[in-house]
Write an enzyme that holds these catalytic residues in place. Structure first.
Site, PDB file in Angstrom:
ATOM      1  N   LYS A 155       0.842  -1.207   0.000  1.00 57.02           N
ATOM      2  CA  LYS A 155       0.000   0.000   0.000  1.00 57.02           C
ATOM      3  C   LYS A 155       0.877   1.257   0.000  1.00 57.02           C
ATOM      4  O   LYS A 155       2.101   1.175   0.228  1.00 57.02           O
ATOM      5  CB  LYS A 155      -0.921  -0.047   1.221  1.00 57.02           C
TER       6      LYS A 155
ATOM      7  N   TYR B 289     -12.390  -2.086  -3.426  1.00 59.15           N
ATOM      8  CA  TYR B 289     -12.921  -2.188  -2.064  1.00 59.15           C
ATOM      9  C   TYR B 289     -14.448  -2.167  -2.041  1.00 59.15           C
ATOM     10  O   TYR B 289     -15.042  -1.789  -1.033  1.00 59.15           O
ATOM     11  CB  TYR B 289     -12.340  -1.064  -1.203  1.00 59.15           C
TER      12      TYR B 289
ATOM     13  N   ASN C 163      -1.836  -0.355   7.311  1.00 60.78           N
ATOM     14  CA  ASN C 163      -1.377  -1.735   7.554  1.00 60.78           C
ATOM     15  C   ASN C 163      -0.533  -2.327   6.423  1.00 60.78           C
ATOM     16  O   ASN C 163      -0.384  -3.539   6.299  1.00 60.78           O
ATOM     17  CB  ASN C 163      -2.542  -2.638   7.965  1.00 60.78           C
TER      18      ASN C 163
ATOM     19  N   HIS D 106      -1.949  -5.279   1.134  1.00 61.68           N
ATOM     20  CA  HIS D 106      -3.226  -5.904   0.821  1.00 61.68           C
ATOM     21  C   HIS D 106      -2.969  -7.287   0.241  1.00 61.68           C
ATOM     22  O   HIS D 106      -2.010  -7.478  -0.503  1.00 61.68           O
ATOM     23  CB  HIS D 106      -4.008  -5.082  -0.222  1.00 61.68           C
TER      24      HIS D 106
ATOM     25  N   GLU E 207      -9.468  -9.596  -8.219  1.00 62.92           N
ATOM     26  CA  GLU E 207      -8.466  -8.549  -8.041  1.00 62.92           C
ATOM     27  C   GLU E 207      -7.329  -8.659  -9.067  1.00 62.92           C
ATOM     28  O   GLU E 207      -6.834  -7.638  -9.547  1.00 62.92           O
ATOM     29  CB  GLU E 207      -7.939  -8.591  -6.604  1.00 62.92           C
TER      30      GLU E 207
HETATM   31  P1  DAT Z   1      -7.936  -6.935   4.969  1.00 64.24           P
HETATM   32  O1  DAT Z   1      -7.106  -5.840   4.371  1.00 64.24           O
HETATM   33  O2  DAT Z   1      -7.208  -7.640   6.092  1.00 64.24           O
HETATM   34  O3  DAT Z   1      -8.490  -7.880   3.940  1.00 64.24           O
HETATM   35  P2  DAT Z   1     -10.610  -5.812   5.138  1.00 64.24           P
HETATM   36  O4  DAT Z   1     -10.844  -6.337   3.760  1.00 64.24           O
HETATM   37  O5  DAT Z   1     -11.621  -6.152   6.182  1.00 64.24           O
HETATM   38  O6  DAT Z   1      -9.190  -6.245   5.694  1.00 64.24           O
HETATM   39  O7  DAT Z   1     -10.516  -4.219   5.072  1.00 64.24           O
HETATM   40  C1  DAT Z   1      -9.810  -3.574   4.034  1.00 64.24           C
HETATM   41  C2  DAT Z   1      -8.956  -2.489   4.641  1.00 64.24           C
HETATM   42  O8  DAT Z   1      -9.806  -1.505   5.222  1.00 64.24           O
HETATM   43  C3  DAT Z   1      -8.047  -2.941   5.780  1.00 64.24           C
HETATM   44  O9  DAT Z   1      -6.821  -3.419   5.312  1.00 64.24           O
HETATM   45  C4  DAT Z   1      -7.889  -1.687   6.588  1.00 64.24           C
HETATM   46  C5  DAT Z   1      -9.220  -1.007   6.421  1.00 64.24           C
HETATM   47  N1  DAT Z   1     -10.127  -1.316   7.539  1.00 64.24           N
HETATM   48  C6  DAT Z   1     -10.810  -2.459   7.723  1.00 64.24           C
HETATM   49  N2  DAT Z   1     -11.567  -2.416   8.836  1.00 64.24           N
HETATM   50  C7  DAT Z   1     -11.330  -1.197   9.371  1.00 64.24           C
HETATM   51  C8  DAT Z   1     -11.805  -0.523  10.526  1.00 64.24           C
HETATM   52  N3  DAT Z   1     -12.673  -1.121  11.363  1.00 64.24           N
HETATM   53  N4  DAT Z   1     -11.339   0.716  10.766  1.00 64.24           N
HETATM   54  C9  DAT Z   1     -10.460   1.316   9.930  1.00 64.24           C
HETATM   55  N5  DAT Z   1      -9.979   0.739   8.798  1.00 64.24           N
HETATM   56  C10 DAT Z   1     -10.415  -0.492   8.537  1.00 64.24           C
HETATM   57 MG    MG Z   2      -9.937  -7.674   2.498  1.00 63.61          MG
END
Ligand code: DAT
Ligand code: MG
Length: 149
Positions: A9, A49, A112, A115, A126
């Site tokens: 990212k 997303y 974080n 991805h 994707e």
């Molecule tokens: P991942 O990236 O582990 O697949 P995800 O698909 O649930 O996680 O979410 C996509 C991204 O969105 C994640 O990397 C960081 C952000 N995100 C997810 N949940 C969040 C939250 N509760 N608060 C802030 N950012 C969040």
């Molecule tokens: Mg995800």
């Protein structure tokens, strides 16, 4: 063999972590079959997303992922999708297991670093969203016999 979509990212690129992160997947034994740097457009970010539309973190997430270049790759290997997710660690870096990428390099959920696709369906979606078929390189590696029995 399975393929998955991984992306350093904008925070990871700005922090000069792209090489280190790519290196972890190389060293593990996964084969990189696609690799490039680009800036994600808003339209593409919203598609990528899509499952999070309407959630409170959606707009900040799209702002963030479009804020600078990303380094995207497609890797191939046995169990690539779940193995890569395991190497990444939990979404919240403070909850990610020690030694995982997010644990090693992150603190905040919205920063974080990486991805990775979370299922075969999302991997296919994707990869198709970010790579053209001709950008995926099919080649043999002699060292595969030292990685797979
Ligand atoms: P991942 O990236 O582990 O697949 P995800 O698909 O649930 O996680 O979410 C996509 C991204 O969105 C994640 O990397 C960081 C952000 N995100 C997810 N949940 C969040 C939250 N509760 N608060 C802030 N950012 C969040
Ligand atoms: Mg995800």
């Amino acid at each position: 063999m399975e393929r998955t979509y991984l992306m350093v990212k904008p925070d990871g690129v700005q922090r000069n972590l792209a090489g280190e992160i790519i290196s972890r997947f190389e060293k593990r034994g996964f084969k990189i079959i696609g690799l490039k740097m680009f800036k994600i457009t808003r339209d593409l970010a919203e598609k990528h997303y899509g499952e999070h539309v309407g959630k409170p973190f959606f707009e900040p997430l799209v702002d963030f992922i479009t804020s600078g270049p990303v380094v995207a790759m497609v890797i191939e290997g046995k169990n690539a999708i779940s193995a890569a997710r395991e190497m990444m660690g939990a979404t919240d870096p403070l909850k990610a297991a020690p030694g995982t990428i997010r644990n090693s390099f992150g603190i905040d959920m919205g920063r974080n670093v990486i991805h990775g696709s979370d299922s075969p369906a999302s991997a296919a979606r994707e990869i198709g969203l970010f790579f053209k078929e001709e950008e995926l390189v099919v080649y043999n590696r002699d060292l595969d016999r030292w990685i797979y029995e």
